[in-house]
Design an enzyme around this catalytic site. Structure first.
Site, PDB file in Angstrom:
ATOM      1  N   ASN A 176       6.291  41.566  92.908  1.00 29.52           N
ATOM      2  CA  ASN A 176       5.910  41.861  91.572  1.00 29.52           C
ATOM      3  C   ASN A 176       5.589  43.134  91.023  1.00 29.52           C
ATOM      4  O   ASN A 176       4.820  43.936  91.590  1.00 29.52           O
ATOM      5  CB  ASN A 176       4.409  41.208  91.692  1.00 29.52           C
ATOM      6  CG  ASN A 176       3.521  40.810  90.507  1.00 29.52           C
ATOM      7  OD1 ASN A 176       3.995  41.531  89.201  1.00 29.52           O
ATOM      8  ND2 ASN A 176       2.435  40.429  90.530  1.00 29.52           N
TER       9      ASN A 176
ATOM     10  N   ARG B 130       8.306  37.899  90.422  1.00 25.31           N
ATOM     11  CA  ARG B 130       7.421  37.409  89.294  1.00 25.31           C
ATOM     12  C   ARG B 130       7.806  38.104  87.987  1.00 25.31           C
ATOM     13  O   ARG B 130       7.801  39.189  87.854  1.00 25.31           O
ATOM     14  CB  ARG B 130       6.115  37.849  89.450  1.00 25.31           C
ATOM     15  CG  ARG B 130       4.964  37.376  88.183  1.00 25.31           C
ATOM     16  CD  ARG B 130       3.671  38.026  88.547  1.00 25.31           C
ATOM     17  NE  ARG B 130       2.664  37.467  87.342  1.00 25.31           N
ATOM     18  CZ  ARG B 130       2.159  38.589  86.524  1.00 25.31           C
ATOM     19  NH1 ARG B 130       2.584  39.897  86.669  1.00 25.31           N
ATOM     20  NH2 ARG B 130       1.315  38.165  85.681  1.00 25.31           N
TER      21      ARG B 130
ATOM     22  N   ARG C 297      -8.698  43.200  77.924  1.00 27.09           N
ATOM     23  CA  ARG C 297      -8.302  42.535  76.973  1.00 27.09           C
ATOM     24  C   ARG C 297      -9.249  41.641  76.136  1.00 27.09           C
ATOM     25  O   ARG C 297     -10.164  40.998  76.814  1.00 27.09           O
ATOM     26  CB  ARG C 297      -7.189  41.910  77.266  1.00 27.09           C
ATOM     27  CG  ARG C 297      -5.688  42.507  77.778  1.00 27.09           C
ATOM     28  CD  ARG C 297      -4.771  41.770  78.368  1.00 27.09           C
ATOM     29  NE  ARG C 297      -4.703  41.635  79.878  1.00 27.09           N
ATOM     30  CZ  ARG C 297      -4.031  40.832  80.669  1.00 27.09           C
ATOM     31  NH1 ARG C 297      -3.217  40.023  80.042  1.00 27.09           N
ATOM     32  NH2 ARG C 297      -4.057  40.886  81.910  1.00 27.09           N
TER      33      ARG C 297
ATOM     34  N   GLU D  60      -0.133  32.902  94.338  1.00 31.55           N
ATOM     35  CA  GLU D  60       1.177  32.999  93.565  1.00 31.55           C
ATOM     36  C   GLU D  60       2.048  33.521  94.145  1.00 31.55           C
ATOM     37  O   GLU D  60       3.437  33.141  94.066  1.00 31.55           O
ATOM     38  CB  GLU D  60       0.750  34.073  92.228  1.00 31.55           C
ATOM     39  CG  GLU D  60      -0.425  33.494  91.344  1.00 31.55           C
ATOM     40  CD  GLU D  60      -0.769  34.721  90.429  1.00 31.55           C
ATOM     41  OE1 GLU D  60      -0.349  34.694  89.227  1.00 31.55           O
ATOM     42  OE2 GLU D  60      -1.549  35.474  90.862  1.00 31.55           O
TER      43      GLU D  60
END
Length: 396
Positions: free
Chosen positions: A10, A95, A243, A381
């Protein structure tokens, strides 16, 4: 097919995370080690832990040795080959944030696929180039090694078209301006384990709350994504660490037109300076915010809970009701006080919290007589990516 291990990668703008999974005699994947290299190009640090979380390596690196992603790939590869000399790689799973409208499944990367993924860079400019840099580096040094791209957007390709549309002229939709959704690998993993963890809800109407530094919600019906809070980019939906979540487009017009912000400044504001950090002025870390006595820290936590509960209500409408709410990711798995507040706000949906179970972090945190149930299910994940990579090479 030769080899007995899958490497998961990743790659981000300043970090590289990796994990090595061994394939046992029953074709089951077992984590061997996971590591990361942070501060690429600035103050690089190298850390590796075993499957039990015990540190195997931890040291600072020279900036000249790790200037970019390909340097980090080389360093991680050297460490793995030195410490696991008997492990032959079957494949590498990556990923990749964006698969666009066409990639609804993981895919073996060849020249044509790589070219397609490069074309998607404008849709995820802060993520895609670094994801692809890792693939490019391994294609150059290990061209014979199968590489599999696993997309954060793919799981959401089961959305009905209505869930993916923006009310813009149709040409924009055809050009790729649509709601893609993200965190798909996490949601796919949760959907894959619900039949074992919570079989009574696996085929029902489930909202999964992936609450971490990045945060979103996904509505599942019978294990398939039907809607989600993130849209064209990972900026949309609920507030996150840095964010903002959903934002009136008029704010952006004001910032550009009246405050003279450039695209680069706007990007920095939206990705790095907003969310819990921007509201609190203290931190983007929920743990620190809960401990802080600063009024704005409390306000940021209140805001987070309010908007998560608000979006749960919206997704419950999409599903036509709710059978279960599942918490996952850093905050979702480790912050019982936040879970309790969100469940309390969603009491109208029929969820009654079992306070003791919630405090312990049990799998089921609702009472036995709760009409809709609440759960804590750790996400993985990396394992999802490893499974996909293994499936791709086994199918050859």
């Amino acid at each position: 097919m030769s080899g007995n291990a899958i490497l998961v990668v990743n790659a981000g703008s300043s970090s590289l995370k990796f994990a090595l999974f061994r394939l046992d005699t029953a074709d089951s994947l077992q984590l061997a080690v996971r590591g990361q290299i942070d501060g690429i190009g600035s103050r690089p640090q190298f850390k590796v832990k075993d499957d039990a979380g015990q540190a195997l390596a931890e040291r600072e690196l020279e900036v000249t040795d790790v200037r970019e992603v390909k340097d980090a790939i080389a360093l991680a590869g050297l460490w793995l080959s030195t410490h696991f000399p008997g492990e032959a790689l079957l494949a590498v799973g990556h990923r990749v944030v964006h698969g666009g409208a066409d990639y609804a499944q993981p895919v073996r990367v060849d020249d044509a696929v790589f070219a397609d993924l490069e074309k998607l860079t404008p849709l995820a400019p802060l993520h895609q180039p670094h994801n692809l840099a890792a693939i490019r580096a391994l294609r150059e040094t290990r061209p014979e090694l199968p590489q599999v791209a696993c997309f954060d957007t793919a799981f959401h390709r089961t959305h009905p078209q209505l869930a993916d549309l923006y009310a813009l002229p149709w040409d924009y939709y055809e050009a790729g301006v649509r709601r893609y959704g993200f965190h798909g690998l996490s949601y796919e993993y949760i959907a894959s384990v619900l039949p074992q963890v919570a079989p009574s809800i696996a085929q029902g109407r489930v909202i999964v709350a992936h609450l971490g530094s990045g945060a979103s919600l996904c509505a599942l019906r019978a294990g398939k994504s039907v809607d989600s809070t993130m849209g064209f980019s990972p900026l949309d939906g609920i507030p996150m660490g840095t964010r903002p979540g959903a934002l009136d487009p008029g704010v952006l017009l004001y910032l550009v037109g009246q405050r003279g912000m450039t695209a680069a400044a706007l990007e920095k504001l939206l990705y790095k300076q907003s969310g819990l950090l921007g509201l609190s002025g203290v931190s983007n870390d929920m743990r620190l915010l809960q401990e802080s006595a600063e009024p704005r820290a409390k306000l940021a936590v209140d805001y987070f809970v309010h908007y998560v509960a608000k979006e749960i209500g919206a997704l419950a409408v999409v599903l036509g009701g709710l059978d279960a709410l599942v918490f996952t990711a850093g905050i979702g798995e480790n912050a019982p006080a936040i879970r309790a507040r969100i469940v309390a706000a969603c009491g109208w949906l029929g969820i009654t919290l079992d306070s003791n179970a919630n405090q312990r972090g049990d799998a089921c945190i609702s009472t036995a007589d709760s009409p809709a149930s609440a759960w804590v299910v750790p996400t993985n994940e990396e394992l999802m990516i490893a499974r996909h990579a293994l499936t791709q090479v086994q199918g050859e």
